[in-house]
Design a protein around this motif. Structure first.
Motif, PDB file in Angstrom:
ATOM      1  N   MET A  21       0.507  -1.614  -0.179  1.00  0.00           N
ATOM      2  CA  MET A  21       0.041   0.326  -0.078  1.00  0.00           C
ATOM      3  C   MET A  21       0.539   1.310   0.149  1.00  0.00           C
ATOM      4  N   ALA A  22       2.244   1.495   0.500  1.00  0.00           N
ATOM      5  CA  ALA A  22       2.859   2.715   1.057  1.00  0.00           C
ATOM      6  C   ALA A  22       3.757   2.803  -0.982  1.00  0.00           C
ATOM      7  N   CYS A  23       3.289   1.360  -1.689  1.00  0.00           N
ATOM      8  CA  CYS A  23       4.418   1.930  -2.525  1.00  0.00           C
ATOM      9  C   CYS A  23       2.977   1.997  -3.921  1.00  0.00           C
ATOM     10  N   ALA A  24       1.628   1.762  -3.592  1.00  0.00           N
ATOM     11  CA  ALA A  24       0.870   1.744  -4.338  1.00  0.00           C
ATOM     12  C   ALA A  24       0.221   3.163  -4.338  1.00  0.00           C
ATOM     13  N   LEU A  25       0.637   3.915  -2.974  1.00  0.00           N
ATOM     14  CA  LEU A  25      -0.364   5.196  -2.574  1.00  0.00           C
ATOM     15  C   LEU A  25       0.575   6.200  -3.945  1.00  0.00           C
ATOM     16  N   PRO A  26       2.107   6.680  -3.783  1.00  0.00           N
ATOM     17  CA  PRO A  26       2.522   7.657  -4.493  1.00  0.00           C
ATOM     18  C   PRO A  26       1.808   6.866  -6.034  1.00  0.00           C
ATOM     19  N   GLY A  27       2.517   5.858  -6.449  1.00  0.00           N
ATOM     20  CA  GLY A  27       2.128   5.779  -8.417  1.00  0.00           C
ATOM     21  C   GLY A  27       1.483   5.853  -8.425  1.00  0.00           C
ATOM     22  N   MET A 225       4.801  -2.752  -7.541  1.00  0.00           N
ATOM     23  CA  MET A 225       2.410  -1.984  -7.043  1.00  0.00           C
ATOM     24  C   MET A 225       2.515  -0.692  -7.322  1.00  0.00           C
ATOM     25  N   ILE A 226       4.214   0.074  -7.414  1.00  0.00           N
ATOM     26  CA  ILE A 226       3.477   1.611  -7.626  1.00  0.00           C
ATOM     27  C   ILE A 226       3.374   1.434  -8.936  1.00  0.00           C
TER      28      ILE A 226
END
Lengths: 303, 403
Positions: A21-27, A225-226
């Motif tokens: 989730m931490a990677c997908a958010l800025p992605g 995930m990004i």
């Protein structure tokens, strides 16, 4: 679903969830700004940073390695900009030159130095060691309420949760300017938004999330995930707010399903070995993307 | 040791591998240049990562039907199929959905690679999988390469290089100007496909030597380095082929001299050194040349402004201008112009007047289309004798009108 689950599966699952989730958010913002491959570049360049940190300290300890990785990521961003501006080379190619060369340097350093005593190799960096992040002190669900047992949780969990919180706070606070620089950067500038600084902050934050996740879950999850959950969400909905929410839900589902397919389904089917959880989680996000690309309501370009 | 590796006397296999790597370097240099000039450089990253599931699947399939899973032809064939699939998905995502190309490349490379890793864990669980050695495809290795494998790489490298040499005309034309190529009856799309197919082939062949993570470097670094040396696409392709071949040759030779020197990274670092040299030293586009031309330009501006001030009897305040003029002996330490300074100042003023007259005339007729910094270059070098004469006539008429 008893004490074994709490001790062996819950911590990796939670760490995987926080990392995804931490990677997908800025992605979400990176794919709109056509910077999706930043994650790919970062996860390659952190290798020399980690190896150099190891050579300096002589041990595999978290903080020097995080600093080394972050330093390498920043160095790479600066070098890419230098080549792009001074050498007038298109940014994709400049990125390709730097991240492959730095990765090659990292591999060479690793081969040259004596790392046989420690768990540090290229495959570990790529695949992560999600399965090994276990919680030995847990004796069942009740351990979640025992302070003494909680102290034995893998440190990666606390770190990843902190990073997830930090990324969420950044996105929440800078929501409007972030949305503006993604869709209309010139307009954002006229509204007095420091677009360059904000863009750099976004990349830096992604780098921090990537470096923290990299240590725990390997670079495959980071790159996948990004890009994959935000891209999937983009093919399903049309507003940025729903895209961000969908991407988080998709990252969550990919992690849970991927972990299950890697760790449990082979055993249920009668095989004796589990599969790579990191690889399965990333593959699952790819399956979601494939479905959205075939059936997503907003998959086509608006004309 | 290094010398015997470089002179190809380190044994039969090492020689074959070195020759194969050189040919591969040439092929990657050429096809990579085309990708780079068509602004497609990072697509090679998707191709190379997408080989992994094919590699694993081929091993599983061959073991499943009772063959030797390590058969290089089978492994490369499987890799080629999955890389082609990845390439098709990137193209499809880019053209048919609203995802941009970078997102398409990133998702394909990460998902394919991840699935490949899953297959690798399946293979490791098999009894036959423990000695599969498929990990060597990640970072490349030439140590202990079989004779047949070395021959296969050499032959395939020769084939791809000759395909590129054979089709060099359409490739050069399309990368230089695709619209022009189309008028000559060359389809840019077909040429794109041809080069992508060759890039895919060299990626797959080079995997064993350079490793699938680093083979992309060969397709990117040599072309970018070559770009510094020329503005002509055929020259860039030639230089890139030389750079690619050189890094393949040097990298393999150096890596053969000691154990802990993995082939892939050494080849990449060799090409990075070539890139660095080009980045710094290339004429015109290199950093040193750019810094020098900036410095020359700055000095010319200071000189011209200073000389114009002398000609119009104005004092010079700018210390740098003073310093430059003094060093060349056009003014004395107290700021008074010397004989030589006055002569050159008069010439500069005349040059400036002629240019400004010409510029006004051009602006009136609307013929002025590019903003040139006039008066920094001597007008005799740019205009013909007749033009200057007519400018001088115009200038003297102006002067008479004013009187």
């Amino acid at each position: 679903m008893g004490s074994d689950f709490v001790a062996l599966s819950l911590p990796p699952l939670l760490i995987g969830l926080c990392a995804s989730m931490a990677c997908a958010l800025p992605g979400n913002f990176l794919i709109l700004r056509k910077q999706a491959l930043i994650g790919d570049a970062i996860s390659h360049v952190v290798l020399p940073g980690i190896v150099v940190a190891f050579l300096f300290t002589g041990q595999v300890s978290t903080w020097p390695m995080m600093i080394g990785a972050a330093g390498a990521a920043i160095l790479a961003v600066l070098l890419i900009e230098l080549i792009r501006r001074v050498g007038r080379i298109e940014s994709g190619a400049a990125m390709g030159v730097i991240f492959t060369s730095m990765f090659a340097a990292g591999v060479l350093l690793l081969e040259q130095s004596d790392t046989s005593q420690v768990h540090l190799d290229v495959e570990h960096a790529l695949f992560g060691n999600l399965e090994s992040l276990i919680w030995l002190d847990a004796e069942g669900w009740a351990s979640l309420f025992q302070i003494k047992a909680l102290a034995g949780l893998p440190v990666e969990l606390l770190r990843m949760a902190t990073v997830l919180l930090a990324v969420s706070a950044f996105v929440y606070i800078f929501w409007r300017p972030l949305a503006l620089i993604c869709f209309d950067e010139p307009y954002a500038r006229t509204r007095g938004i420091a677009a360059t600084a904000l863009g750099f902050a976004l990349v830096t934050l992604t780098a921090i999330a990537a470096v923290a996740a990299f240590d725990a879950v390997g670079s495959i999850i980071v790159i996948a995930m990004i890009i994959c959950p935000p891209a999937t969400a983009r093919l399903m909905v049309n507003s940025l707010r729903s895209q961000v929410i969908y991407s988080q839900v998709l990252a969550f589902m990919a992690t849970v399903l991927g972990y299950m397919f890697a760790g449990y389904v082979p055993l249920w089917l009668g095989f004796s070995n589990t599969l790579s959880a990191a690889g399965m989680i990333a593959s699952m996000s790819g399956v979601f993307l494939a479905c959205a690309a075939l059936f997503g309501p907003h998959r086509r370009r608006n004309i | 040791m290094l010398w015997s590796a470089l002179s190809l006397t380190l044994g039969y296999n090492a020689t074959l591998v070195t020759l194969g790597a050189t040919l591969l370097g040439i092929a990657t240099g050429i096809s990579g240049t085309f990708l780079y000039l068509r602004k497609n450089a990072l697509i090679s990253d998707a191709i190379s990562h997408a080989t992994l599931p094919g590699l694993g699947a081929a091993f599983l399939l061959m073991t499943g039907v009772g063959l030797d899973g390590r058969n290089l032809i089978g492994l490369l064939g499987g890799s080629a199929i999955s890389a082609a699939l990845g390439l098709m998905i990137v193209t499809w995502l880019t053209t048919k959905t609203r995802l941009s190309q970078d997102a398409a490349i990133g998702s394909v490379l990460s998902v394919f690679f991840a699935f490949g890793v899953v297959l690798l864990t399946v293979i490791q669980a098999l009894p036959a999988g423990r000695q599969a050695g498929l990990e060597t495809f990640l970072l490349g290795s030439t140590a202990g390469m079989l004779f047949n494998d070395a021959v296969l790489i050499l032959v395939l490298g020769a084939i791809t290089t000759s395909i590129l040499v054979l089709f060099r005309r359409p490739i050069i034309l399309v990368s230089f100007d695709s619209t022009y190529a189309q008028t000559l009856g060359i389809s840019p799309q077909k040429t794109d496909y041809l080069v992508l197919a060759v890039a895919l082939a060299v990626t797959v062949i080079g995997m064993k030597i350079a490793g699938l993570i680093l083979i992309v470097a060969l397709l990117i670094i040599a072309p970018v380095a070559a770009r510094f040396w020329s503005e002509k696409s055929d020259t860039i392709i030639l230089i890139s082929a030389i750079f690619g071949g050189l890094s393949g040759y040097l990298g393999t030779a150096i890596s053969a001299t000691a154990p802990g020197l993995p082939t892939g990274p050494i080849i990449v670092l060799c090409s990075f050194v070539l890139f660095l040299v080009s980045f710094l030293l290339a004429p015109r586009r290199g950093v040193l040349a750019a810094a020098r031309s900036f410095w020359v330009f700055q000095r010319t501006v200071h000189m011209t402004q200073g000389l114009l001030s002398i000609a119009q009897n104005q004092p010079i305040y700018e210390p740098k201008t003073k310093r430059i003029l003094q060093r060349r002996g056009f003014i004395r330490a107290d700021g008074v112009a010397t004989q030589a300074g006055r002569a050159l100042a008069a010439k500069t003023l005349l040059n400036e007047r002629r240019w400004s007259f010409w510029r006004n005339k051009m602006q009136q007729t609307g013929d002025l289309d590019e903003p040139i910094v006039y008066s920094l270059v001597s007008i005799e070098t740019k205009l013909t004798h007749d033009q200057i004469e007519s400018i001088d006539r115009g200038l003297s008429e102006e002067q008479q009108e004013r009187v």
